[in-house]
Every structure is written in C-alpha cells, then in structure tokens.
Design an enzyme around this catalytic site. Sequence first.
Site, PDB file in Angstrom:
ATOM      1  N   CYS A   1      -3.225   5.916   6.949  1.00  0.00           N
ATOM      2  CA  CYS A   1      -2.248   6.950   7.298  1.00  0.00           C
ATOM      3  C   CYS A   1      -1.375   7.191   6.067  1.00  0.00           C
ATOM      4  O   CYS A   1      -1.813   6.963   4.947  1.00  0.00           O
ATOM      5  CB  CYS A   1      -1.438   6.572   8.547  1.00  0.00           C
TER       6      CYS A   1
ATOM      7  N   ASN B   1       1.575   3.519   6.069  1.00  0.00           N
ATOM      8  CA  ASN B   1       1.025   2.241   6.514  1.00  0.00           C
ATOM      9  C   ASN B   1       2.079   1.379   7.222  1.00  0.00           C
ATOM     10  O   ASN B   1       2.057   0.165   7.117  1.00  0.00           O
ATOM     11  CB  ASN B   1       0.387   1.483   5.335  1.00  0.00           C
TER      12      ASN B   1
ATOM     13  N   ARG C   1       1.060   4.347  12.161  1.00  0.00           N
ATOM     14  CA  ARG C   1      -0.238   4.646  12.764  1.00  0.00           C
ATOM     15  C   ARG C   1      -1.348   3.692  12.336  1.00  0.00           C
ATOM     16  O   ARG C   1      -2.043   3.136  13.196  1.00  0.00           O
ATOM     17  CB  ARG C   1      -0.638   6.095  12.446  1.00  0.00           C
TER      18      ARG C   1
ATOM     19  N   ASP D   1       2.373  11.745  13.487  1.00  0.00           N
ATOM     20  CA  ASP D   1       3.219  10.692  12.934  1.00  0.00           C
ATOM     21  C   ASP D   1       4.469  10.530  13.795  1.00  0.00           C
ATOM     22  O   ASP D   1       5.254  11.460  13.925  1.00  0.00           O
ATOM     23  CB  ASP D   1       3.625  11.079  11.507  1.00  0.00           C
TER      24      ASP D   1
END
Length: 170
Positions: free
Chosen positions: A13, A16, A19, A132
């Site tokens: 993602c 880090n 997700r 996100d």
Amino acid sequence: HEGNLMARILFVCTGNVCRSPMAEGLFRAALDGKDDILVTSAGLSVMEGRPPSEHSVSVLQEVGVDITRQRSSQLTEQLAKQATHIFAMTQGHKEAIEMIFPFAKEKTFLLRELAHGAEPDDAKHGLLDVPDPIGMGRDAYEATRDLIRESLPAVLEFVRETGSADTSPD
C-alpha cells in the site's frame, strides 16, 4: 533452505501502516500455521519501522489477529524480486509498482481483482481499490478490514494454484 516454500507474497500500500499490514496479518492468520507461504508487506512511500496504526491493530484484534509486532518497510527492488506474488491495494499502487519495477509486472495483481464477480474494467475505474482509512474513524478501518478479508480466499486459492518460490530469481 526453504525447500517446501511454495510462494512469497508481498502486500503493498502507500505507507505500510494500515492496509498492507492488515492484509499481511489476516493472510498469515488464514494460513493457520502452514509455513509453505511467506507473507510480508511494504509501502511505496514509507517512514521505516513504524508500527501499524492504532485502529488497524484494534480492528484486527477484534477478529483474533495480532499485528502489533509488524513494522513498516519501504518497497525495495530486492523485496519485489523475492516475491512470487505482489498484491497492491489500489490500481494506482499497481501502476506505480509496475512503473518502478517493470520486471514485476507479470506477478503484480490488484488484491481485489481475483474476487469472484470482478470485471476487468472495474479496476480501471477504481472500483476494486481498497480505500485508505488513514485519519478516518474506526468504522473506516472495519470496512477496510472486511474488504481485505473477503478477498483472501480467492487470493489464497490463486497463490496455491500458481505459486512456486523456486521459479523466482534471487
């Protein structure tokens, strides 16, 4: 040597911390102690060594998964090379990975594109992105967790069908 290692999966993602650590933790839990698949995660724009976000930790604890020991790391060429499968959280992540590491194009997938009923065009329109949740309320993290969780069976099946760590270059 990891003679029985079937695959090395990398979830990617942005930072880090939300997700991809959730995906890493959920996937590892889904493997249920089988060690033939190695699971890691990384981000495209990372402050190294950060723990997963508070909500990420708590919404996973709620389903019995502990990610408190995971730490953020930057996606590197070495990580991309070692992986047999790279799963991106969004179409934008997938395109960025393929641009930075062209050699990884064949093994980079959108996490949710393998889910049943996904249409090829859906990805282009961002319909398969895992949004996100950073900076949002806990319910956004729950929604993210559930999107990731529902894609795991298809991902696991795909990896078992296609994966072998012996074929990837060092």
